[in-house]
Structures are given as C-alpha cells and as structure tokens.
Design a protein around this motif. Structure first.
Motif, mmCIF file in Angstrom:
data_model
loop_
_atom_site.group_PDB
_atom_site.id
_atom_site.type_symbol
_atom_site.label_atom_id
_atom_site.label_comp_id
_atom_site.label_asym_id
_atom_site.label_seq_id
_atom_site.Cartn_x
_atom_site.Cartn_y
_atom_site.Cartn_z
ATOM 1 N N GLY A 96 0.804 -1.218 0.000
ATOM 2 C CA GLY A 96 0.000 0.000 0.000
ATOM 3 C C GLY A 96 0.835 1.266 0.000
ATOM 4 N N VAL A 97 2.128 1.124 0.280
ATOM 5 C CA VAL A 97 3.033 2.275 0.222
ATOM 6 C C VAL A 97 3.310 2.588 -1.257
ATOM 7 N N PRO A 98 3.293 3.844 -1.665
ATOM 8 C CA PRO A 98 3.415 4.167 -3.099
ATOM 9 C C PRO A 98 4.841 4.095 -3.643
ATOM 10 N N TYR A 99 5.487 2.946 -3.446
ATOM 11 C CA TYR A 99 6.790 2.759 -4.082
ATOM 12 C C TYR A 99 6.590 2.624 -5.590
ATOM 13 N N GLY A 100 7.502 3.186 -6.349
ATOM 14 C CA GLY A 100 7.374 3.149 -7.794
ATOM 15 C C GLY A 100 7.938 1.894 -8.422
ATOM 16 N N ASN A 101 8.770 1.159 -7.668
ATOM 17 C CA ASN A 101 9.414 -0.034 -8.217
ATOM 18 C C ASN A 101 9.513 -1.125 -7.153
ATOM 19 N N TRP A 102 9.345 -2.353 -7.595
ATOM 20 C CA TRP A 102 9.610 -3.526 -6.760
ATOM 21 C C TRP A 102 10.514 -4.469 -7.546
ATOM 22 N N HIS A 103 11.611 -4.877 -6.912
ATOM 23 C CA HIS A 103 12.522 -5.864 -7.501
ATOM 24 C C HIS A 103 12.524 -7.060 -6.563
ATOM 25 N N ILE A 104 12.110 -8.223 -7.071
ATOM 26 C CA ILE A 104 11.907 -9.402 -6.224
ATOM 27 C C ILE A 104 12.654 -10.589 -6.810
ATOM 28 N N GLU A 105 13.461 -11.225 -5.979
ATOM 29 C CA GLU A 105 14.175 -12.431 -6.380
ATOM 30 C C GLU A 105 13.638 -13.609 -5.575
ATOM 31 N N THR A 106 13.258 -14.678 -6.260
ATOM 32 C CA THR A 106 12.845 -15.908 -5.600
ATOM 33 C C THR A 106 13.794 -17.018 -6.019
ATOM 34 N N THR A 107 13.583 -18.183 -5.513
ATOM 35 C CA THR A 107 14.473 -19.299 -5.869
ATOM 36 C C THR A 107 14.307 -19.718 -7.321
ATOM 37 N N THR A 108 13.262 -19.263 -7.986
ATOM 38 C CA THR A 108 13.008 -19.710 -9.363
ATOM 39 C C THR A 108 12.894 -18.582 -10.380
ATOM 40 N N GLU A 109 12.702 -17.326 -9.938
ATOM 41 C CA GLU A 109 12.517 -16.259 -10.918
ATOM 42 C C GLU A 109 12.833 -14.896 -10.319
ATOM 43 N N THR A 110 12.903 -13.901 -11.213
ATOM 44 C CA THR A 110 13.037 -12.498 -10.828
ATOM 45 C C THR A 110 11.822 -11.747 -11.341
ATOM 46 N N LEU A 111 11.188 -10.964 -10.473
ATOM 47 C CA LEU A 111 10.039 -10.152 -10.849
ATOM 48 C C LEU A 111 10.409 -8.684 -10.693
ATOM 49 N N THR A 116 4.333 3.368 -14.347
ATOM 50 C CA THR A 116 4.646 4.389 -15.337
ATOM 51 C C THR A 116 4.181 5.753 -14.854
ATOM 52 N N LYS A 117 4.533 6.781 -15.630
ATOM 53 C CA LYS A 117 4.123 8.140 -15.281
ATOM 54 C C LYS A 117 2.605 8.274 -15.276
ATOM 55 N N LYS A 118 1.921 7.444 -16.062
ATOM 56 C CA LYS A 118 0.456 7.497 -16.117
ATOM 57 C C LYS A 118 -0.196 6.611 -15.062
ATOM 58 N N GLY A 119 0.624 5.986 -14.216
ATOM 59 C CA GLY A 119 0.072 5.189 -13.136
ATOM 60 C C GLY A 119 -0.185 3.738 -13.472
ATOM 61 N N LYS A 120 0.152 3.318 -14.702
ATOM 62 C CA LYS A 120 -0.024 1.922 -15.064
ATOM 63 C C LYS A 120 1.120 1.085 -14.506
ATOM 64 N N SER A 121 0.843 -0.174 -14.211
ATOM 65 C CA SER A 121 1.881 -1.058 -13.680
ATOM 66 C C SER A 121 2.381 -1.984 -14.781
ATOM 67 N N LEU A 122 3.681 -2.184 -14.795
ATOM 68 C CA LEU A 122 4.320 -3.103 -15.731
ATOM 69 C C LEU A 122 5.032 -4.181 -14.921
ATOM 70 N N LEU A 123 4.675 -5.419 -15.140
ATOM 71 C CA LEU A 123 5.289 -6.534 -14.425
ATOM 72 C C LEU A 123 6.107 -7.357 -15.398
ATOM 73 N N HIS A 124 7.398 -7.484 -15.111
ATOM 74 C CA HIS A 124 8.311 -8.271 -15.926
ATOM 75 C C HIS A 124 8.757 -9.483 -15.112
ATOM 76 N N ARG A 125 8.674 -10.673 -15.685
ATOM 77 C CA ARG A 125 9.067 -11.910 -14.988
ATOM 78 C C ARG A 125 10.115 -12.629 -15.836
ATOM 79 N N GLN A 126 11.150 -13.069 -15.175
ATOM 80 C CA GLN A 126 12.227 -13.781 -15.862
ATOM 81 C C GLN A 126 12.644 -14.992 -15.024
ATOM 82 N N THR A 127 12.720 -16.122 -15.666
ATOM 83 C CA THR A 127 13.109 -17.350 -14.974
ATOM 84 C C THR A 127 14.593 -17.291 -14.630
ATOM 85 N N GLU A 128 14.905 -17.312 -13.360
ATOM 86 C CA GLU A 128 16.283 -17.281 -12.869
ATOM 87 C C GLU A 128 16.339 -18.025 -11.539
#
Length: 415
Positions: A96-111, A116-128
């Motif tokens: 709920g905190v208005p952070y503009g970015n989240w970088h998340i590493e799990t045992t199987t992937e990176t999210l 964006t400036k218009k308030g839309k969210s972009l989620l990128h997932r990569q298997t790692e």
C-alpha cells in the motif's frame, strides 16, 4: 545454460492491476521461495514514502521462520521481524506504500514491477535461480568478496584473500559505494530509464588509481550485466598501471582507460551510469556537468574538497543572523561543504534529476563521505525548486560552478 522465460503483464485497468499485484504479493508471502525483495522510488503524483527503500527476506529465529523487513531513511536502517501468521498483514501494508518499483528475487525467478508516469503497472518476470539464505546470524553482508582477484591485484587484499590491515578503510569505502550503486542501477533498469538488451555503458570520471572503476566493473558483471566501462584520467603513470592491472585480470576487452580531461572526454557511446569518486573541488562539478550533457540516467558522485565556495564566502557579507557561520575558518570550511553539495543537488533538480544526498561510509574511513545519487527523470522542475535555489544563492551571494556549466543565464533548466 540456464533457461530463461520472460513475460510482461501490463495493467491498464483495475483488473489487470490486481493480477500484477497478486503475483508480487504471492512471491513476497512464500517463506520457502523469497530470496530478497526491494521496494524503492515514488509513484508519480503520490506523496514520498516515509522510508526511501524497503528490503524483505525470510530469516529463521530460534528455529521459526519470520519475515524480516528493513526500512531505510536517509540516516539509518530500521528492522522488524514478523511471524509467518502476520506476514500477510505486513506485506499488504507495504504494497500500500506508493513505491514506484519492486525488484523481487525468488528461488526460481526475478520479478520487476514498476509504475509508469500514467500510473499503469508493468510486471516483468524472468526465470532465474537464486539461493535462499535464512540465517539470522549471518556475517555482515559485503558486496565485494575480499578474495576477489581484482582486490588482490590492487593490493587491498593479500594472496590469501584477506583485506590487509592498512587497507581496511579503502576496502570499506568501495564496498559501501557498491552497496549504493547496485540498488540504484536496479531501480533505473526497473523504471525503464536504462535500455535493456544491450551492453551497459559506464564511465568513471577522474578515476585515478581506479579502485572504484575495477570494483564497479567486478560488481556489475558478477550481477549478470554485460558491461562496457571507461576510466578517464590525465595521469600517465596511473593509466599505465591501471591498464596493466586490467590486462592481468583479463578484462581488457570491456574495460579501458583513456587520456582526457573530464570536459573533453569522448566516449564510444553515451553512458548509462556516470561515477565520480572524490574528484577534487570543481572537478566534481565538471563531472556532474558532463553527466548532465550526456543525459546520463544515473549519476553517483562523492565530492572531495570544496574550495570554490569557501573562497567566495570569505568575500561576502553573510546574511543576518548567520555571521557566526563564516567567522571561524574551520566552521566556514564545514559550512561551505554543506552549502556546496546542497546547491549541487538544487542545480541537478532543475535539469531533470531526482537527487538524494546520503552518507555512504562512516567518517572514520573518510571525512569525505557524502554521496550525490541522481536519477534522471526528465521532468521539468517546478517554480518552487528554482525559487528556493535563487533565494539561497542570493542570500549568500555565491555562484556555484555547476550552475555556470549547466544552467542558462536566466537559470532555466536545460534539458
């Protein structure tokens, strides 16, 4: 080679937004899978979060797994631990905190989730694959392994991979600098300020003995980036020594040193990251001005001496009632340090950068321990930013060197 899978989820309506948020929430609430998560930045149009950055990981306390939350303000870290039963409440609170970015590493992937400036969210997932470490009593995390070959080559560590007693302060300086460099780069990449799919261009202006140059190259390549790095310096002996070291390390194809002034340096490609560690006096301003001219997405500069403003303060009548700040030499010197870096930050804000001024290492390791960390947003500064700056230079009757390099005569931002 590790298989990779990439997918982008673009949230254009509340339903799609909830899908992206749910994916992030699920990753944060996986006690056996979350390796590390970082929330940072501020969403456009939202109030700045209370803490500049938050980091999450799971730790084992007396055999029971807890979610550890570490929140960073400008001065220190604040850590709290929540049992897994309370973790969902904590995660919902943080999402709920208005952070503009989240970088998340799990045992199987990176999210990577960004807004964006218009308030839309972009989620990128990569298997790692990442290794989870849940020990609470682990040794203090270091960015740079003391046994790294470049540290041995620099003479900071001995042949057994131990930092030499006489080089502890130098090791601490570059290690702490790297702790600020990597998260800042991750944020710039997540925010789309740095283009992906090509080599990362990095330049170190006034690199000297290249401690930071080699450390940054080692750090970024170890993090999986394809780096092209250039060190700029005018000292022939230092360039020759640095080139020999790079050749000994086998880095000569992607790391080079060139003979040039900061003002005249020519690069093969515009830099994504500009570094300047302890460039003396107005050389820091020259470095910042070149970075602005290149429209570099990310700048990290640790200023050194501040003689220019000190000299100007000797010849002005201080505004009442602040005469005591310039009456005594040592006080005037320290005040000039603070005033200089505050004005540098104000100038950078006027030319489209979001700026933080932080302490990157304890003063016992170096008295020159402030860091200017600037991320280019390209957003025009509001009139209050310019007015605040002009009021300050008017009161103190000083003219920052950086302003003469990057601001138009009327002090309008040059983007």
């Amino acid at each position: 080679m590790q298989a990779e899978q990439e997918a982008d989820e673009r949230a254009g309506d509340p339903g799609e937004e909830s899908v992206a948020r749910a994916a992030v929430r699920a990753a944060l609430l996986e006690p056996g899978g979350l390796v590390r998560a970082v929330g940072s930045g501020r969403r456009r149009g939202a109030e700045a979060p209370k803490y500049q950055r938050v980091e999450l990981r799971y730790v084992d306390l007396k055999g029971v797994r807890h979610l550890q939350v570490t929140e960073y303000d400008e001065r220190q870290a604040h850590t709290r631990n929540a049992g897994t039963a309370a973790a969902d409440t904590v995660v919902d609170e943080l999402l709920g905190v208005p952070y503009g970015n989240w970088h998340i590493e799990t045992t199987t992937e990176t999210l990577r989730l960004r807004y964006t400036k218009k308030g839309k969210s972009l989620l990128h997932r990569q298997t790692e694959q990442h290794e989870q470490e849940t020990s609470h009593d682990r040794t203090k995390q270091r960015m740079l392994d003391p046994a790294a070959p470049f540290l041995v080559e620099l003479g900071i560590s001995d042949h057994l991979g131990r930092v030499k007693p006489s080089r502890q302060s130098k090791y601490k300086q570059i290690d702490e600098f790297c702790k600020l460099l990597l998260p800042a780069l991750e944020e710039a990449l997540a925010a789309g300020r740095i283009e992906t799919g090509r080599p990362l261009q990095v330049v170190d202006l006034g690199c000297g003995n290249a401690y930071l140059t080699l450390a940054a190259y080692h750090l970024l390549t170890a993090a999986g980036h394809d780096v092209r790095m250039t060190g700029i310096d005018r000292t022939p002996a230092a360039r020759e020594r640095n080139t020999r070291r790079v050749t000994a390390l086998g880095w000569q194809d992607h790391l080079k040193f060139i003979d040039a002034t900061i003002e005249a340096a020519e690069l093969d490609a515009p830099p994504d990251v500009v570094l300047a560690l302890h460039a003396c006096d107005t050389a820091t301003d020259d470095a910042l001005a070149r970075a602005v001219g290149w429209q570099a997405p990310l700048i990290l500069a640790a200023p050194c001496c501040h003689h220019d403003i000190q000299k100007q303060l000797k010849n002005v009548e201080p505004p009442a009632p602040y005469a005591l700040l310039t009456r005594y030499g040592i006080v005037r010197e320290r005040f000039a340090d603070v005033l200089t870096d505050s004005l540098r930050a104000a100038v950078l804000r006027q030319v489209g950068y979001r700026v933080e001024v932080v302490q990157f290492v304890d003063s016992e390791h170096t008295p020159r321990n402030l860091l200017l960390r600037a991320a280019r947003t390209g957003a025009a500064a509001g009139p209050d930013v310019q007015a605040e700056y002009e009021a300050l230079i008017g009161e103190w009757q000083v003219k920052p060197h950086l302003a003469t390099l990057v601001l138009a005569p009327e002090h309008e931002a040059v983007l």
